[in-house]
Design an enzyme around this catalytic site. Structure first.
Site, PDB file in Angstrom:
ATOM      1  N   GLU A  70       1.180 -23.680  29.196  1.00 18.87           N
ATOM      2  CA  GLU A  70       1.887 -24.856  28.320  1.00 18.87           C
ATOM      3  C   GLU A  70       0.857 -24.426  27.092  1.00 18.87           C
ATOM      4  OE1 GLU A  70       3.599 -28.678  30.228  1.00 18.87           O
ATOM      5  OE2 GLU A  70       1.413 -29.520  29.119  1.00 18.87           O
ATOM      6  N   HIS A 123      -1.788  -8.702  51.259  1.00 11.20           N
ATOM      7  CA  HIS A 123      -0.584  -8.745  52.560  1.00 11.20           C
ATOM      8  C   HIS A 123       0.821  -9.045  51.948  1.00 11.20           C
ATOM      9  CE1 HIS A 123      -3.593  -7.018  55.789  1.00 11.20           C
ATOM     10  NE2 HIS A 123      -3.920  -8.112  54.967  1.00 11.20           N
ATOM     11  N   LYS A 183      13.238 -32.698  28.935  1.00 11.59           N
ATOM     12  CA  LYS A 183      13.091 -34.059  29.635  1.00 11.59           C
ATOM     13  C   LYS A 183      14.462 -34.630  29.146  1.00 11.59           C
ATOM     14  CE  LYS A 183       8.066 -34.706  29.599  1.00 11.59           C
ATOM     15  NZ  LYS A 183       6.714 -35.667  29.129  1.00 11.59           N
TER      16      LYS A 183
END
Length: 534
Positions: free
Chosen positions: A320, A349, A453
């Site tokens: 950000e 793994h 938003k």
């Protein structure tokens, strides 16, 4: 040619007091790199100093960026800011003390032993990381995080707290006071209390800017208490404000130790001698590894279970802050470093195979903790403990990457304590600031977040328009296209794909009473409001 041992000795940073080591010797520094960068580095130090002294760092909002003052209030550029920081810390400590003593308790008199934290992004990631890193069985309070507007996720928490509602405190965190996801979580939690015969306000505390919408709700409903988060504290750097300190103090974590570690680390990272500055060395390593242009992946590999959430915390802090379309001069640069991570040795793994044999579009940061556990460890095999094997996998993986020409940084701490976690937080906050200065971007605004938003709000509006059309429909149902045309009759423009997705979601949740009847292809289905008989 300089040997790896010589590079290690030349670039190795350590501080015995704080028990921290930073090794950038495998990041690919050219031999003359520090000298070549010296002028830019000194300019960077001046910019960081101005930031700490109160320069306007976010021109979009005309605000300072002062998270450095949270651990050292004496550095605040205005005495009233320093006094507010000290007073808030004092109030947090007293509030936590009263909760632990049962002086502040639930509506029915039971002590608070559970805390729901309602917040998103920086209001959750930092506190949650520290909670997991330092929490232990027997802590005075258990923390539960509602950090997504996912009903099922909230129901899982409510089910666990079903019989403990009256012993549960809720902290609602929103700097602006108007964050939609936090508002949703707050109303869901309110319903949780009310459905169990409890008054939400008797169990609620807010953390927000004074005068915000959330603060007004808190005053009107007379909540238990309120703590401030100031406009000069960004969400992703708010963990050492009330945002993190209040829930962590309630859990029983030594928040003064956190602040002390951050203060000491910030002091170290003000050093203008680059080789003696761990954040500057790390920022320089990022710069050489990205060519100053971003676009690389940073793989965070903490070899400690307690640090499993550290990559997620750093993901927000770094992405950000650094993910920017334009630089400070308005040029299109598309800067950014993609952060991902998994704890060692789980990474052995999962994706080490690609890191070794796949595209070289990344660099690795290993996080090493020297102390294995409290107490002694048993020998497992080969005269070695499980902790010996953990370090062996870290060192072996690092060497394997180096042998393949893949770059890495190694950050080592002596142990995990409140002081050490405070050091880690401050180190990366400073590194992000320094790298941002080197690549000439603003680390303290996030315009793209607001775009997302706005897009979400547009989807809510489209959903409501679709519902209005369906509720007014007197026929046997409407197709996606027919619903879109009805909406567009008022001059709107409808994205058919988004409308289809919204209708499928409405249909999947029975409370909306939307059903569909297939007629030919998926996109010819007829949607309608179910009748009472259906």
């Amino acid at each position: 040619m300089t040997s790896q041992w010589q590079k290690f000795r030349e670039y190795f940073y350590f501080d015995n007091e704080l028990g921290i080591q930073v090794d950038v010797s495998r990041s690919g520094f050219p031999d003359t790199y520090l000298d070549d960068m010296e002028i830019r580095l000194q300019d960077m130090y001046c910019q960081i100093q101005a930031l700490e002294q109160g320069a306007v760092a976010n021109p979009d909002e005309q605000r300072m960026v002062g998270h450095y003052w949270l651990s050292d209030p004496e550095l605040a550029p205005q005495p009233e800011i320093g006094a507010a920081i000290k007073d808030t810390l004092r109030r947090i400590l007293y509030f936590a003390q009263d909760v632990h003593a049962g002086t502040i308790c639930g509506q029915k008199g039971r002590p608070f032993r559970n805390v729901i934290i309602v917040g998103i992004g920086g209001s959750s990631l930092g506190p949650r990381f520290v909670s997991e890193a330092l929490g232990n069985k027997g802590d005075p309070c258990s923390l539960y995080f509602i950090d997504n507007t996912d009903p099922d996720g909230m129901d899982r928490i409510f089910a666990e707290l079903d019989a403990k509602a009256d012993a549960t405190l809720t902290i609602v965190i929103s700097k602006s006071g108007g964050t939609v996801e936090t508002r949703n979580g707050m109303e869901e939690v309110r319903h949780f209390y009310v459905s169990r015969g409890l008054d939400f306000s008797r169990h609620a505390v807010s953390i927000t800017q004074p005068g915000s919408r959330l603060d007004q709700i808190r005053i009107k409903e007379d909540w238990l208490d309120a703590f401030p988060v100031w406009e000069w504290v960004g969400g992703r750097t708010s963990v050492l404000s009330a945002v993190g300190l209040l829930p962590l103090a309630l859990q029983g974590i030594d928040i003064c130790g956190l602040l002390d570690g951050a203060k000491k680390c910030n002091s170290l990272t003000r050093n203008t001698d680059t080789k003696s500055n761990p954040a500057a060395l790390t920022a320089l390593a990022w710069y050489v590894l990205t060519g100053g242009k971003g676009g690389q992946q940073m793989v965070i590999l903490p070899y400690k279970d307690r640090l499993e959430l550290f990559p997620k915390y750093l993901q927000q802090l770094i992405m950000e802050s650094l993910g920017k379309e334009k630089d400070l001069d308005g040029n299109i640069v598309h800067q950014g470093i993609t952060v991902l991570g998994n704890k060692g040795t789980s990474d052995q793994h999962s994706y080490i195979q690609q890191l070794l044999d796949g595209p070289s579009n990344f660099f690795v940061t290993f996080i090493e903790v020297l102390k294995d556990r409290d107490g002694d460890s048993i020998l497992i095999a080969e005269e070695s403990t499980s902790g010996d094997y953990l370090q062996a996998f870290l060192l072996g993986t690092r060497n394997a990457l180096s042998n393949k020409g893949r770059k890495s940084i190694t950050l080592t701490v002596r142990d995990l304590s409140p002081v050490t976690i405070g050091v880690l937080i401050a180190l990366y906050e400073r590194t992000v600031s320094m790298y941002a200065q080197l690549v000439h971007v603003n680390a303290y605004h996030q315009p793209a977040v607001e775009m997302a938003k706005k897009g979400a709000q547009e989807m809510i509006q489209l959903k409501n328009l679709a519902l209005r059309v369906l509720r007014a429909c007197k026929t046997g149902g409407l197709t996606v296209e027919e619903i879109a045309l009805e909406i567009e009759a008022d001059g709107s423009v409808v994205d058919r794909e988004m409308l289809y997705k919204i209708l499928k979601h409405l249909e999947a949740n029975r409370g909306n009473r939307i059903i569909s009847q297939k007629s030919g292809s998926e996109f010819e289905a007829l949607y309608q409001v179910a009748s009472d008989q259906q």
